[in-house]
Design a protein around this motif. Sequence first.
Motif, PDB file in Angstrom:
ATOM      1  N   ARG A 133      -5.654  -5.250  -7.017  1.00  0.00           N
ATOM      2  CA  ARG A 133      -4.372  -4.544  -7.182  1.00  0.00           C
ATOM      3  C   ARG A 133      -3.408  -4.916  -6.067  1.00  0.00           C
ATOM      4  NH1 ARG A 133      -6.151   1.523  -8.451  1.00  0.00           N
ATOM      5  NH2 ARG A 133      -8.220   0.892  -9.087  1.00  0.00           N
ATOM      6  N   VAL A 134      -3.920  -5.013  -4.839  1.00  0.00           N
ATOM      7  CA  VAL A 134      -3.047  -5.383  -3.722  1.00  0.00           C
ATOM      8  C   VAL A 134      -2.547  -6.813  -3.912  1.00  0.00           C
ATOM      9  CG1 VAL A 134      -2.953  -5.795  -1.239  1.00  0.00           C
ATOM     10  CG2 VAL A 134      -4.085  -3.764  -2.109  1.00  0.00           C
TER      11      VAL A 134
ATOM     12  N   GLU B 203       0.830  -1.216   0.000  1.00  0.00           N
ATOM     13  CA  GLU B 203       0.000   0.000   0.000  1.00  0.00           C
ATOM     14  C   GLU B 203       0.859   1.259   0.000  1.00  0.00           C
ATOM     15  OE1 GLU B 203      -3.875  -1.654   2.541  1.00  0.00           O
ATOM     16  OE2 GLU B 203      -2.189  -0.752   3.594  1.00  0.00           O
ATOM     17  N   VAL B 204       1.958   1.223   0.767  1.00  0.00           N
ATOM     18  CA  VAL B 204       2.806   2.411   0.890  1.00  0.00           C
ATOM     19  C   VAL B 204       3.640   2.616  -0.378  1.00  0.00           C
ATOM     20  CG1 VAL B 204       4.773   3.397   2.125  1.00  0.00           C
ATOM     21  CG2 VAL B 204       2.900   2.373   3.406  1.00  0.00           C
ATOM     22  N   LEU B 205       4.167   1.529  -0.920  1.00  0.00           N
ATOM     23  CA  LEU B 205       5.097   1.664  -2.036  1.00  0.00           C
ATOM     24  C   LEU B 205       4.406   1.756  -3.399  1.00  0.00           C
ATOM     25  CD1 LEU B 205       8.030  -0.717  -1.034  1.00  0.00           C
ATOM     26  CD2 LEU B 205       7.865   1.762  -0.822  1.00  0.00           C
TER      27      LEU B 205
ATOM     28  N   ARG C 271       0.120 -13.318  -0.813  1.00  0.00           N
ATOM     29  CA  ARG C 271      -0.956 -13.307  -1.806  1.00  0.00           C
ATOM     30  C   ARG C 271      -1.909 -14.481  -1.571  1.00  0.00           C
ATOM     31  NH1 ARG C 271       1.293 -14.345  -7.161  1.00  0.00           N
ATOM     32  NH2 ARG C 271       2.413 -12.416  -6.753  1.00  0.00           N
ATOM     33  N   ALA C 272      -1.324 -15.639  -1.277  1.00  0.00           N
ATOM     34  CA  ALA C 272      -2.157 -16.820  -1.033  1.00  0.00           C
ATOM     35  C   ALA C 272      -3.021 -16.621   0.204  1.00  0.00           C
ATOM     36  CB  ALA C 272      -1.273 -18.060  -0.877  1.00  0.00           C
ATOM     37  N   GLU C 273      -2.449 -16.039   1.256  1.00  0.00           N
ATOM     38  CA  GLU C 273      -3.208 -15.844   2.500  1.00  0.00           C
ATOM     39  C   GLU C 273      -4.348 -14.846   2.297  1.00  0.00           C
ATOM     40  OE1 GLU C 273      -0.833 -14.999   6.002  1.00  0.00           O
ATOM     41  OE2 GLU C 273      -2.649 -14.526   7.138  1.00  0.00           O
ATOM     42  N   LEU C 274      -4.056 -13.711   1.676  1.00  0.00           N
ATOM     43  CA  LEU C 274      -5.120 -12.736   1.420  1.00  0.00           C
ATOM     44  C   LEU C 274      -6.135 -13.332   0.434  1.00  0.00           C
ATOM     45  CD1 LEU C 274      -6.333  -9.930   1.834  1.00  0.00           C
ATOM     46  CD2 LEU C 274      -4.855  -9.084  -0.004  1.00  0.00           C
TER      47      LEU C 274
END
Length: 152
Positions: A100-101, A42-44, A110-113
């Motif tokens: 996007r995230v 999110e920050v980068l 990515r798998a966890e989210l």
Amino acid sequence: MPRSRPGALRAGLPRPRLWTRRFPVKIPGLSARTGLAVYRGEVLANDYDLFPGATKDALLRYREFLTPVSRRPRHPQPIVCSCRHCSFDDVTHARDVLDRVLGLLPTRARAELGRRVAPLDAAFLKRTLPDPFADRRSDAWWNRRLPGGPVA
Ligand SMILES: [Zn+2]
């Protein structure tokens, strides 16, 4: 000895690292490691719609759209104001943000989210109707669901 002003004391210290400027937003149900990876993304990310907390907001909005559980179809509402906060009124924007995230995260995060998003996707597909006029080639599947009229 005269007391130094706090600003003068801080002047000699190294600037805070990017990560320490704001605390990562805790996302319930996600591990600290994944939460940090999300925060880093999110920050980068050079993306107007991604800011610290955007993923948490998107998950909340996505879940809220599907609550209460019912058999009645739901219709995503087009947004009236396109600022980064009001945009979440449109649930498809929330799903866009999650997409996007997910694209920014390393594999494990990515798998966890993704495991958090998948049941919401399944419920969204069940609760919304296909839009026969949607552009199948360019739009993501969640943007091809039948929208409702603008909120009066
Ligand atoms: Zn707004």
